[in-house]
Design a protein around this motif. Structure first.
Motif, short mmCIF file in Angstrom:
data_model
loop_
_atom_site.label_atom_id
_atom_site.label_comp_id
_atom_site.label_asym_id
_atom_site.label_seq_id
_atom_site.Cartn_x
_atom_site.Cartn_y
_atom_site.Cartn_z
N CYS A 126 -1.91 -1.14 -3.81
CA CYS A 126 -2.99 -0.23 -3.42
C CYS A 126 -2.45 1.18 -3.23
O CYS A 126 -1.32 1.38 -2.76
N PHE A 165 0.86 -1.19 0.00
CA PHE A 165 0.00 0.00 0.00
C PHE A 165 0.89 1.23 0.00
O PHE A 165 1.88 1.28 0.74
N ARG A 169 -1.01 1.19 -9.78
CA ARG A 169 -2.07 0.39 -10.41
C ARG A 169 -1.47 -0.70 -11.30
O ARG A 169 -1.95 -1.83 -11.32
N ASN A 188 -15.01 5.23 -3.29
CA ASN A 188 -13.58 5.26 -3.26
C ASN A 188 -13.08 6.62 -2.73
O ASN A 188 -11.89 6.82 -2.59
N HIS A 222 -10.19 -5.65 -6.22
CA HIS A 222 -10.05 -6.08 -4.83
C HIS A 222 -11.12 -7.11 -4.49
O HIS A 222 -12.32 -6.89 -4.71
N ALA A 259 -7.79 -3.40 3.00
CA ALA A 259 -7.09 -3.73 1.76
C ALA A 259 -6.07 -4.85 1.99
O ALA A 259 -5.94 -5.77 1.17
N SER A 290 -9.01 6.53 -2.65
CA SER A 290 -8.31 5.25 -2.60
C SER A 290 -8.55 4.46 -3.88
O SER A 290 -9.63 4.51 -4.47
N ASP A 291 -7.52 3.74 -4.28
CA ASP A 291 -7.60 2.86 -5.45
C ASP A 291 -7.01 1.51 -5.04
O ASP A 291 -5.79 1.37 -4.94
N LEU A 292 -7.87 0.53 -4.81
CA LEU A 292 -7.44 -0.81 -4.47
C LEU A 292 -7.40 -1.73 -5.68
O LEU A 292 -7.20 -2.94 -5.55
#
Length: 328
Positions: free
Chosen positions: A139, A111, A134, A292, A159, A282, A154-156
């Motif tokens: 994450c 992360f 990405r 998000n 997921h 995450a 946030s960009d997981l």
């Protein structure tokens, strides 16, 4: 026993994932200082990256700094004291400025959390970091504050939620209906930046729009300094033709100046509590994350959650978190 309460809360497997994880906190700002404290207490190993020197302004919100640290690197000084909160974790410091080989720098993390001020609010660099994360399936999150208002994106990636907590109020050991794994697709940071402010104005709270306008203004070459407040107001009114209405903020010029001032600790602590929770989700793949964007406004006492851009062909939903519930 070590981590006894957490083991009871989310189980052995989730705690093992936390202990194996590595999180990069890039930039010690008000929100990220609080996140660092929360994560290290949960058993997460951290790398604190910040090339800036400690000064009086940083000491006003970063309680890991001391008067004798002024003039020294803030990451090195803070990392030592963060480590003291949990000797079972590894907390190290990086003092280098951003390098060209982002993939090499970020590939070993689970992360990456960025405070844009450490990058000089360089939007191209922030976009590059998010894109590399990405691509590497790391994450990513970015967080900022504006006085009584704080925000994170946030960009997981793709997921999958594999475990679920028991229902609130369930007796210890009480089983709930077993749920199947659920896969969520997070929009990228570039997708979020592509949202048109006039469209957001018709569908989301003004606090989300304020941060979107900030990033659009900076992406268009706006200056990241308080003296550019009037230019930001003119940009919103004349170029984007979008002026948000936000509880607690009367003038856009005032709001813009607050982006570059020392954060308020009580606001940072609430927002960072939510953000830390998302980092843990995450890593552990336990419980459904917030998708998000999250914005907390101390003037209303609420945290709002929006998926931006909204999913097509589905009604947009907003989740409201009362502060009383967050603190329970």
């Amino acid at each position: 026993a070590v981590y006894d309460r957490q083991l009871r809360l989310w189980g052995v497997q989730a705690q093992q994932r936390l202990l194996k994880a590595r999180v990069l906190i890039w930039g010690l700002e008000g929100n990220t200082v609080e996140v660092a404290k929360n994560l290290v207490l949960a058993g997460v190993s951290l790398v604190i990256r910040d090339h800036r020197l400690a000064d009086q302004a940083a000491m006003s919100f970063n309680y890991f700094l001391r008067p004798e640290d002024i003039g020294k690197n803030r990451a090195e000084c803070a990392a030592q004291r963060i480590q003291e909160m949990n000797p079972l974790c590894s907390v190290s410091a990086l003092t280098s400025t951003p390098q060209a080989k982002l993939q090499e720098e970020l590939k070993d993390f689970d992360f990456v959390l960025v405070g844009p001020a450490v990058l000089g609010w360089d939007m191209k660099l922030l976009r590059d970091i998010s894109s590399v994360c990405r691509e590497l399936k790391v994450c990513f999150a970015v967080t900022a504050a504006c006085g009584e208002i704080a925000f994170f994106f946030s960009d997981l990636g793709e997921h999958t939620v594999q475990e679920y907590s028991s229902a609130q109020g369930a007796a210890p050991g009480e089983e709930t209906t077993k749920k199947e794994p659920e896969t969520l697709m997070f929009p990228s940071f570039l997708d979020w930046l592509a949202c048109k402010p006039p469209d957001l104005q018709r569908s989301v709270d003004g606090s989300f729009l304020l941060f979107a306008l900030l990033f659009v203004f900076l992406s268009e070459g706006g200056e990241a300094k308080p003296e550019a407040a009037s230019k930001f107001q003119d940009f919103c009114r004349d170029v984007v033709k979008c002026t948000p209405k936000i509880d607690g903020i009367e003038q856009l010029t005032d709001a813009y100046q607050l982006f570059f001032m020392e954060p308020l600790i009580h606001v940072a602590s609430i927002l960072a509590g939510l953000l830390s929770q998302e980092v843990i989700k995450a890593i552990t793949k336990r419980d459904v994350p917030l998708v998000n964007c999250v914005c907390f406004n101390a003037n209303t006492g609420c945290a709002l959650v929006e998926r931006l851009p909204a999913m097509r062909n589905k009604p947009q939903k907003r989740k409201v978190e009362e502060v009383a519930d967050i603190l329970d």
